[in-house]
Enzyme design. Structure first.
Site, PDB file in Angstrom:
ATOM      1  N   SER A 151      64.689 -19.158 -58.090  1.00  0.00           N
ATOM      2  CA  SER A 151      65.500 -17.761 -56.828  1.00  0.00           C
ATOM      3  C   SER A 151      66.731 -18.380 -57.534  1.00  0.00           C
ATOM      4  O   SER A 151      67.222 -18.351 -58.636  1.00  0.00           O
ATOM      5  CB  SER A 151      65.103 -18.126 -55.161  1.00  0.00           C
ATOM      6  OG  SER A 151      65.702 -17.613 -54.913  1.00  0.00           O
ATOM      7  N   ASP A 353      56.485 -11.217 -57.717  1.00  0.00           N
ATOM      8  CA  ASP A 353      57.693 -11.270 -56.652  1.00  0.00           C
ATOM      9  C   ASP A 353      57.728  -9.311 -56.448  1.00  0.00           C
ATOM     10  O   ASP A 353      58.718  -9.062 -57.716  1.00  0.00           O
ATOM     11  CB  ASP A 353      58.520 -11.992 -57.811  1.00  0.00           C
ATOM     12  CG  ASP A 353      59.598 -12.184 -56.960  1.00  0.00           C
ATOM     13  OD1 ASP A 353      59.860 -12.083 -55.856  1.00  0.00           O
ATOM     14  OD2 ASP A 353      60.676 -12.942 -57.646  1.00  0.00           O
ATOM     15  N   HIS A 409      57.586 -15.293 -55.684  1.00  0.00           N
ATOM     16  CA  HIS A 409      58.872 -15.580 -55.994  1.00  0.00           C
ATOM     17  C   HIS A 409      58.694 -16.970 -56.125  1.00  0.00           C
ATOM     18  O   HIS A 409      59.952 -17.332 -56.945  1.00  0.00           O
ATOM     19  CB  HIS A 409      59.636 -15.011 -54.375  1.00  0.00           C
ATOM     20  CG  HIS A 409      60.891 -14.759 -54.492  1.00  0.00           C
ATOM     21  ND1 HIS A 409      61.890 -14.090 -55.559  1.00  0.00           N
ATOM     22  CD2 HIS A 409      61.855 -15.871 -54.321  1.00  0.00           C
ATOM     23  CE1 HIS A 409      62.439 -15.228 -55.818  1.00  0.00           C
ATOM     24  NE2 HIS A 409      63.423 -15.980 -54.632  1.00  0.00           N
TER      25      HIS A 409
END
Length: 432
Positions: A151, A353, A409
């Site tokens: 991320s 995601d 994600h």
């Protein structure tokens, strides 16, 4: 050895050592201290590389993330104990988890007021951390070093790797033996990630043609070519209104699975959180928020030496602030700099995601390849143990991008076997 953990509460027996503690990274008035968790490799630790794991947010605890992704343990269903993580990355590497920026996890500053963080200050403090950590663990100085994360670590990881290489040029003593970086669903060009969501959801039939064409028309002031112009590109008002319509994108983290249906109150009442959706335990992220607030755990973990007046949280602790402009920085120049210094880059993105869609990341990497005149790009399927894993895109010899079927994600959380395979085969093994 003062940082050695004898055993964590509820932990199964293991044959590797664990260490936790604080490193004082700023000796000035601010008095910044970063908390870390170091796990030796399962086998022959002294002959294995070292991997630094940084999680995103910004503001989430890398140490907490260790207990729901690439670390050696996963919390039990009632969050009062630990199970072995069968796909821990310490099968192939020593692992170092660092709570940063200031205010993440148990990292803190003595300065008054809120913790004002940014990309540059975080990078500087992480370099200081690594220098001082090696002083405590000199046997690992010579080991191959990898930096990995997910991320917003799309900023933290390349920045740190680049800064360590820069430090090598100035230092006459310690050399950081940086070999490669690994990024999961990385935030690389924030504003374009937002536009990529419309591409992603339109392809899935969840954004209608009218809205999609509006976005293409009203938000065309920002594109791959002008993103890193010295003049900041802002959204037009009509574009901003569309992008602020939050109901368009529910459950961005995972667009196919139901979220965890329990909470910390359930755990405090002795209940188990067992929500499994399409093969993924969706409560894995929540349970460390309970486990790390158990007093016996904090004592065993050498954590919370400041006696926090509020609960430990995996993300966004008390007083945490981050520079908004830094979130929109373009990270392609940093990736380019790393490739020019022969640093291997492995990127993998889950195909469910919606927060940082793979379609956007792929566009960024095509742009990067174009900037560097890398012509030898190819697309092919990849598989693991005769099971289709996703798509593989090769950009020259050093840059590889993978999509991971069914991963959200956080690939290492939702598809841990695939994440370990990609990290092992395309980051570690390719350098040996």
């Amino acid at each position: 050895m003062n940082d050695l953990i004898s055993k964590l509460p509820g932990q199964p027996d293991v044959n590797f050592r664990q260490f936790t503690g604080y490193i004082d990274v700023d000796d000035g008035a601010a008095g910044v201290s970063f908390f870390y968790y170091f796990v030796e490799a399962e086998n022959d630790a002294m002959n294995q590389p070292l991997t630094v794991w940084l999680t995103g947010g910004p503001g989430c605890s890398s140490v907490g993330d260790a207990f729901s992704s690439v670390g050696p343990f996963i919390t039990t269903k009632n969050a009062r104990g630990l199970d072995r993580n069968l796909f821990s990355w310490n099968k192939v590497s020593n692992l170092l988890f660092i709570d940063s920026p200031i205010g993440s996890g148990w990292s803190y500053s003595n300065a008054d007021g809120p913790y004002k963080n940014g990309d540059d200050s975080t990078k500087k403090l992480l370099v200081s951390f690594m220098q001082k950590w090696y002083e405590k663990y000199p046997n690992f100085k010579s080991k191959d070093l990898y930096v990995a994360g997910s991320s917003y670590a799309g900023h933290f990881v390349p920045n740190l790797a680049s800064a360590l290489l820069d430090d090598n040029k100035q230092s006459k003593e310690l050399k950081f033996n940086v070999k490669g970086i690994a990024l999961g669903n990385p935030l690389l060009r924030s504003k374009l990630e937002i536009l990529a969501r419309f591409d992603f959801f339109h392809a899935r039939g969840q954004v209608d043609n009218v809205v999609y064409e509006q976005v293409k028309k009203e938000c065309n002031t920002l594109d791959e070519s002008n993103y890193f112009s010295k003049y900041e590109t802002n959204w037009t008002n009509p574009c901003s209104l569309i992008l602020e319509d939050n109901h368009l994108f529910p459950n961005l983290f995972d667009v196919i699975r139901d979220p965890c249906d329990g909470n910390l109150t359930d755990l405090s009442l002795g209940k188990e959180l067992t929500k499994v959706s399409q093969g993924v335990d969706m409560c894995t992220f929540l349970r460390p928020d309970f486990y790390f607030n158990i007093p016996e755990v904090q004592r065993a973990f050498h954590g919370n030496r400041t006696n926090l007046p509020y609960p430990w949280m995996g993300c966004f602790m008390h007083k945490f602030l981050y520079n908004a402009d830094d979130k929109n920085r373009d990270m392609l120049p940093v990736l380019k700099c790393l490739l020019q210094q022969s640093i291997r880059i492995t990127i993998f993105s889950g195909d469910v995601d919606g927060l940082v869609p793979a379609v956007g990341t792929l566009k960024h990497l095509y742009k990067l390849a174009e900037e560097m005149n890398i012509k030898s790009t190819k697309e092919e399927a990849w598989s693991q143990e005769n099971k289709e894993g996703g798509k593989k895109y090769s950009f020259g010899d050093l840059l590889t991008f993978f999509t991971v079927i069914g991963a959200n994600h956080h690939v290492a959380f939702s598809k841990p076997s695939e994440a370990l395979y990609l990290f092992t085969d395309f980051t570690v093994n390719r350098m040996h």
